[in-house]
Design an enzyme around this catalytic site. Structure first.
Site, PDB file in Angstrom:
ATOM      1  N   ASN A  10       0.799  -1.230   0.000  1.00 17.35           N
ATOM      2  CA  ASN A  10       0.000   0.000   0.000  1.00 17.35           C
ATOM      3  C   ASN A  10       0.836   1.286   0.000  1.00 17.35           C
ATOM      4  O   ASN A  10       0.284   2.376  -0.100  1.00 17.35           O
ATOM      5  CB  ASN A  10      -1.016   0.024   1.164  1.00 17.35           C
ATOM      6  CG  ASN A  10      -1.974  -1.144   1.086  1.00 17.35           C
ATOM      7  OD1 ASN A  10      -2.605  -1.336   0.058  1.00 17.35           O
ATOM      8  ND2 ASN A  10      -2.064  -1.949   2.132  1.00 17.35           N
ATOM      9  N   TYR A  22      -0.301   9.694   6.547  1.00 19.58           N
ATOM     10  CA  TYR A  22       0.906   9.378   5.779  1.00 19.58           C
ATOM     11  C   TYR A  22       1.429  10.526   4.914  1.00 19.58           C
ATOM     12  O   TYR A  22       2.437  10.364   4.231  1.00 19.58           O
ATOM     13  CB  TYR A  22       0.656   8.142   4.915  1.00 19.58           C
ATOM     14  CG  TYR A  22       0.246   6.918   5.718  1.00 19.58           C
ATOM     15  CD1 TYR A  22       1.074   6.424   6.720  1.00 19.58           C
ATOM     16  CD2 TYR A  22      -0.966   6.275   5.494  1.00 19.58           C
ATOM     17  CE1 TYR A  22       0.695   5.318   7.478  1.00 19.58           C
ATOM     18  CE2 TYR A  22      -1.354   5.165   6.241  1.00 19.58           C
ATOM     19  CZ  TYR A  22      -0.511   4.703   7.226  1.00 19.58           C
ATOM     20  OH  TYR A  22      -0.879   3.607   7.981  1.00 19.58           O
ATOM     21  N   ASN A  73      10.601  -0.112   5.158  1.00 21.23           N
ATOM     22  CA  ASN A  73       9.287   0.179   5.708  1.00 21.23           C
ATOM     23  C   ASN A  73       8.410  -1.014   5.317  1.00 21.23           C
ATOM     24  O   ASN A  73       7.857  -1.046   4.220  1.00 21.23           O
ATOM     25  CB  ASN A  73       8.716   1.480   5.132  1.00 21.23           C
ATOM     26  CG  ASN A  73       7.375   1.816   5.771  1.00 21.23           C
ATOM     27  OD1 ASN A  73       6.796   0.992   6.485  1.00 21.23           O
ATOM     28  ND2 ASN A  73       6.874   3.011   5.519  1.00 21.23           N
ATOM     29  N   GLU A  97      14.645  -0.047  10.344  1.00 19.13           N
ATOM     30  CA  GLU A  97      13.206  -0.046  10.067  1.00 19.13           C
ATOM     31  C   GLU A  97      12.663   1.371  10.188  1.00 19.13           C
ATOM     32  O   GLU A  97      12.998   2.085  11.127  1.00 19.13           O
ATOM     33  CB  GLU A  97      12.487  -0.956  11.071  1.00 19.13           C
ATOM     34  CG  GLU A  97      10.978  -0.977  10.858  1.00 19.13           C
ATOM     35  CD  GLU A  97      10.285  -2.057  11.665  1.00 19.13           C
ATOM     36  OE1 GLU A  97      10.696  -3.233  11.572  1.00 19.13           O
ATOM     37  OE2 GLU A  97       9.344  -1.727  12.402  1.00 19.13           O
ATOM     38  N   HIS A  99       9.070   4.042   9.654  1.00 14.64           N
ATOM     39  CA  HIS A  99       7.629   4.233   9.454  1.00 14.64           C
ATOM     40  C   HIS A  99       7.333   5.715   9.349  1.00 14.64           C
ATOM     41  O   HIS A  99       7.937   6.524  10.065  1.00 14.64           O
ATOM     42  CB  HIS A  99       6.826   3.650  10.623  1.00 14.64           C
ATOM     43  CG  HIS A  99       7.041   2.178  10.772  1.00 14.64           C
ATOM     44  ND1 HIS A  99       6.438   1.264   9.962  1.00 14.64           N
ATOM     45  CD2 HIS A  99       7.844   1.493  11.614  1.00 14.64           C
ATOM     46  CE1 HIS A  99       6.855   0.047  10.303  1.00 14.64           C
ATOM     47  NE2 HIS A  99       7.711   0.159  11.298  1.00 14.64           N
ATOM     48  N   ARG A 106      -0.565   4.475  17.793  1.00 15.54           N
ATOM     49  CA  ARG A 106      -1.755   4.087  17.039  1.00 15.54           C
ATOM     50  C   ARG A 106      -2.425   2.859  17.668  1.00 15.54           C
ATOM     51  O   ARG A 106      -2.314   2.640  18.862  1.00 15.54           O
ATOM     52  CB  ARG A 106      -1.355   3.886  15.569  1.00 15.54           C
ATOM     53  CG  ARG A 106      -0.787   5.176  14.952  1.00 15.54           C
ATOM     54  CD  ARG A 106      -0.466   5.018  13.498  1.00 15.54           C
ATOM     55  NE  ARG A 106      -1.655   4.690  12.715  1.00 15.54           N
ATOM     56  CZ  ARG A 106      -1.626   4.272  11.453  1.00 15.54           C
ATOM     57  NH1 ARG A 106      -0.470   4.167  10.826  1.00 15.54           N
ATOM     58  NH2 ARG A 106      -2.748   3.978  10.825  1.00 15.54           N
TER      59      ARG A 106
HETATM   60  C1  DQA Z   1       3.365   2.237   8.194  1.00 17.58           C
HETATM   61  C2  DQA Z   1       2.622   1.863   9.483  1.00 17.58           C
HETATM   62  C3  DQA Z   1       1.937   0.515   9.331  1.00 17.58           C
HETATM   63  O1  DQA Z   1       1.245   0.183  10.514  1.00 17.58           O
HETATM   64  C4  DQA Z   1       0.940   0.562   8.183  1.00 17.58           C
HETATM   65  O2  DQA Z   1       0.364  -0.718   7.990  1.00 17.58           O
HETATM   66  C5  DQA Z   1       1.529   1.071   6.920  1.00 17.58           C
HETATM   67  C6  DQA Z   1       2.449   2.213   6.980  1.00 17.58           C
HETATM   68  C7  DQA Z   1       3.981   3.663   8.265  1.00 17.58           C
HETATM   69  O3  DQA Z   1       4.881   3.940   7.478  1.00 17.58           O
HETATM   70  O4  DQA Z   1       3.548   4.482   9.088  1.00 17.58           O
HETATM   71  O5  DQA Z   1       1.183   0.644   5.836  1.00 17.58           O
HETATM   72  O6  DQA Z   1       4.427   1.329   7.999  1.00 17.58           O
END
Ligand code: DQA
Length: 145
Positions: A10, A22, A73, A97, A99, A106
């Site tokens: 996504n 986002y 990510n 990692e 995000h 969240r």
């Molecule tokens: C994410 C956070 C994840 O929980 C979510 O499923 C995403 C995006 C972020 O970049 O904030 O798709 O990885």
């Protein structure tokens, strides 16, 4: 130095996907920006995105002889993927990692990362800037080896 940015499901929809969480930048916008930053650091960067868990696993495996470090990510796979965690451990390439959102602020299920324990550390909550911070973190780490 060669760094691979891996992007999970996504994230190809960034720009239109839940912009309140986002941001408005597309993955392509972020890639262009990171490539400019990488040039200043004299680092080569490639981006890869897939919605398919096995493709991300394949990419991690094939990174073994090509890349010095990973910035990942894993998106939703962060919270579910033993396969991606195992791939990171198997190739043993230093990884950071990242995000966009702060996953600890969240839903409960997002607070757990199966993949972070296979990484040097985690950067979470700085929007598109998490990608830049990830680049700096992996570059500094590799330089310090
Ligand atoms: C994410 C956070 C994840 O929980 C979510 O499923 C995403 C995006 C972020 O970049 O904030 O798709 O990885």
């Amino acid at each position: 130095m060669k760094i691979l940015f891996l992007n999970g499901p996504n994230l190809n929809l960034l720009g239109t996907r839940e912009p309140d969480k986002y941001g408005n930048q597309t993955l392509n916008d972020i890639e262009e920006y990171i490539k400019k930053e990488a040039e200043l650091l004299n680092v080569e960067v490639n981006f890869y995105q897939s919605n398919i868990e096995g493709e991300l696993v394949d990419k991690i495996q094939s990174a073994k002889n090509e890349y010095d470090g990973l910035v990942i990510n894993p998106a939703a796979y962060t919270h579910t993927s033993v396969a991606i965690r195992d791939a990171l451990l198997a190739v043993n390439i230093p990884a950071v990692e990242i995000h966009l959102s702060n996953i600890h602020k969240r839903e409960e299920f997002r607070k757990i990362s199966l993949t972070a324990p296979a990484c040097i550390g985690q950067i979470t909550g700085f929007g598109a800037n998490s990608y830049k911070l990830g680049l700096i973190a992996i570059t500094d780490y590799l330089k310090s080896l």
